[in-house]
Motif scaffolding. Structure first.
Motif: not given
Length: 239
Positions: A5-12, A24-29, A46-53, A55-61
């Motif tokens: 249930t844990s998230l993959p290791d995303f780099s910022p 692209d990162r979420i899609r590739d995962a 997800l935002a924390s794992a990717l080092g972003t706000s 907003m871009p995570v919401r758009e990607a989802l």
């Protein structure tokens, strides 16, 4: 073993074209099978794992939901979909048609350099399976297939296949885990991956097509059996 249930290791990611990179990162995962069926998607995590706000995570989802790679629950939470056996069988029917065609096309177009890279990836995949490294094996399995389909030089066909893998990828952990822990002979000339590589080296499109179809059907049996068993257990638990 990693918590399923844990998230993959995303780099910022850097802030240039951040929206596209997050997507692209979420899609590739998803395509690589790093996110599992039924996994709940938490935007803040997800935002924390990717080092972003957020907003871009919401758009990607939102984009991934529109592509049926994610589904909304009755409470509005997004999750990685759990496919029914019938849905997965239909996906495999389409996969066989498209991916077999791509492999046949690749047999006439693949370059010696691409063949050498494909073999290196396959050897690494076999090594990862020997060492029971599930995450690496999943990534390399996806890379092997992707390299075959890229070699077909059919851009539209590749996009259609990648769209299918958004739904297929999360299911493949069942197959790779079954291979690794079930004693399946990954390092074998009879394995579909080896059959595909040999066919591509000899320029035999029919054999390459057959090898890909065999690989998809082999995985289908494992995944459908798993989905049927899960459905059975849910019925028992509901009584």
């Amino acid at each position: 073993m990693k918590n399923p249930t844990s998230l993959p290791d995303f780099s910022p990611v850097s802030h240039s074209t951040v929206h596209e990179k997050v997507y692209d990162r979420i899609r590739d995962a998803l395509v690589a099978g790093k996110m599992l069926p039924g996994q709940r998607i938490v935007i803040r995590e997800l935002a924390s794992a990717l080092g972003t706000s957020m907003m871009p995570v919401r758009e990607a989802l939102r984009r991934l939901e529109a592509e049926n790679a994610l589904v909304a629950t009755s409470g509005g939470t997004l999750t990685v979909p759990i496919l029914s056996p019938i849905d997965y069988e239909e996906l495999c029917l389409i996969r066989v048609a498209l991916e077999s065609k791509a492999a046949a096309e690749a047999a006439t177009r693949i370059t010696p350099r691409e063949l050498d890279k494909l073999e290196r990836v396959l050897v690494a995949l076999e090594d990862a399976s020997d060492h029971r490294d599930l995450e690496t094996a999943l990534r390399l399995n996806r890379e092997f297939h992707h390299l075959v389909y890229v070699a077909a030089r059919r851009a539209l066909l590749l996009r259609m296949i990648e769209s299918l893998w958004l739904r297929v990828g999360p299911q493949l952990s069942y197959v790779v885990r079954s291979d690794i822990y079930g004693g399946i002979a990954i390092r074998s000339d009879d394995h579909p991956h080896r059959q595909v590589l040999a066919a591509l080296r000899s320029g035999n499109g029919r054999a390459a097509s057959s090898g890909i179809a065999r690989d998809i059907r082999r995985a289908e049996k494992v995944i459908v059996a798993h989905l049927l068993e899960e459905a059975k257990q849910q019925k028992i638990a509901a009584k």
